[in-house]
Design an enzyme around this catalytic site. Sequence first.
Site, mmCIF file in Angstrom:
data_model
loop_
_atom_site.group_PDB
_atom_site.id
_atom_site.type_symbol
_atom_site.label_atom_id
_atom_site.label_comp_id
_atom_site.label_asym_id
_atom_site.label_seq_id
_atom_site.Cartn_x
_atom_site.Cartn_y
_atom_site.Cartn_z
ATOM 1 N N ASP A 120 35.283 48.204 38.381
ATOM 2 C CA ASP A 120 34.515 46.981 38.137
ATOM 3 C C ASP A 120 33.083 47.108 38.670
ATOM 4 O O ASP A 120 32.871 47.464 39.831
ATOM 5 C CB ASP A 120 35.240 45.805 38.818
ATOM 6 C CG ASP A 120 34.708 44.457 38.358
ATOM 7 O OD1 ASP A 120 33.498 44.203 38.536
ATOM 8 O OD2 ASP A 120 35.500 43.659 37.829
ATOM 9 N N ARG B 18 31.064 45.080 39.626
ATOM 10 C CA ARG B 18 30.676 44.151 40.696
ATOM 11 C C ARG B 18 31.158 44.590 42.079
ATOM 12 O O ARG B 18 30.955 43.871 43.062
ATOM 13 C CB ARG B 18 31.227 42.747 40.375
ATOM 14 C CG ARG B 18 30.675 42.178 39.082
ATOM 15 C CD ARG B 18 31.498 41.017 38.581
ATOM 16 N NE ARG B 18 32.853 41.428 38.186
ATOM 17 C CZ ARG B 18 33.780 40.602 37.704
ATOM 18 N NH1 ARG B 18 33.518 39.312 37.583
ATOM 19 N NH2 ARG B 18 34.965 41.055 37.359
ATOM 20 N N CYS C 184 38.198 49.806 42.465
ATOM 21 C CA CYS C 184 38.220 49.486 41.038
ATOM 22 C C CYS C 184 36.883 49.881 40.403
ATOM 23 O O CYS C 184 35.836 49.848 41.049
ATOM 24 C CB CYS C 184 38.473 47.997 40.830
ATOM 25 S SG CYS C 184 38.637 47.533 39.086
ATOM 26 N N CYS D 161 40.746 40.729 39.452
ATOM 27 C CA CYS D 161 40.652 42.039 38.779
ATOM 28 C C CYS D 161 41.190 41.942 37.338
ATOM 29 O O CYS D 161 42.327 41.520 37.115
ATOM 30 C CB CYS D 161 41.449 43.083 39.568
ATOM 31 S SG CYS D 161 41.365 44.733 38.835
ATOM 32 N N HIS E 286 40.098 44.032 44.388
ATOM 33 C CA HIS E 286 39.282 42.818 44.414
ATOM 34 C C HIS E 286 40.029 41.692 43.700
ATOM 35 O O HIS E 286 40.790 41.938 42.760
ATOM 36 C CB HIS E 286 37.909 43.053 43.773
ATOM 37 C CG HIS E 286 37.960 43.381 42.308
ATOM 38 N ND1 HIS E 286 37.685 42.460 41.330
ATOM 39 C CD2 HIS E 286 38.282 44.530 41.650
ATOM 40 C CE1 HIS E 286 37.816 43.024 40.141
ATOM 41 N NE2 HIS E 286 38.184 44.277 40.312
HETATM 42 CO CO CO Z 1 39.154 45.375 38.874
#
Ligand code: CO
Length: 204
Positions: free
Chosen positions: A43, A45, A41, A100, A97
Amino acid sequence: MNLKKLLDANQDWAKNIVAGDPDFFHRLANQQTPEYLWIGCSDSRVPANQITGLAPGEIFVHRNVANIVQETDFNVLAVLQYAVDVLKVKHIIVCGHYGCGGVRAALENFRHGLIDNWLAGVRSLHRRHEAELSVLPVDEAVDRLCELNVISQALHVARTTIVEDAWERGQHIAVHSWIYRLDNGRIQPLAEAITKPCDLQNFA
Ligand code: CO
């Protein structure tokens, strides 16, 4: 936010690496031989190299919102083909994750904009698992759909002509379904790796 901070940090980082291994960047400039392809992803993080302890050159990375592998997406197909046919990676890791935002958006019954089209596959996965997901509290439903999404996207990888043809040629490739937990930094494998076409029957 000051961009100078980033550029200064980059200078320090490069200096530190050369201090420990003077030839590091020369070696990398000449070739990359990663054994792993990461599909994760976007993302912020979930940075692939950091959470797996891998150095530059060790993992080939593709990231998009909700770690989606669509057979019509030339971006992911180009990455996959280069990784399999040229770099000859041995492992393809689809890593989602929990929590999400993309997967959460696919569960919600309102418009988010263009992204709803990108998430069409996750939305249909939601509909297919409606009975299981609808009885869960919303955060648990999101997390369960995150798991189902990873397994589904790993299957998509295994069903591309790229991976099918590589297996047919006798190339060894394992496709892994992993999920990362934001609140403790741990990765958990979700299913057995897919290593050959017949494994796909187990996921039907
Ligand atoms: Co995500």
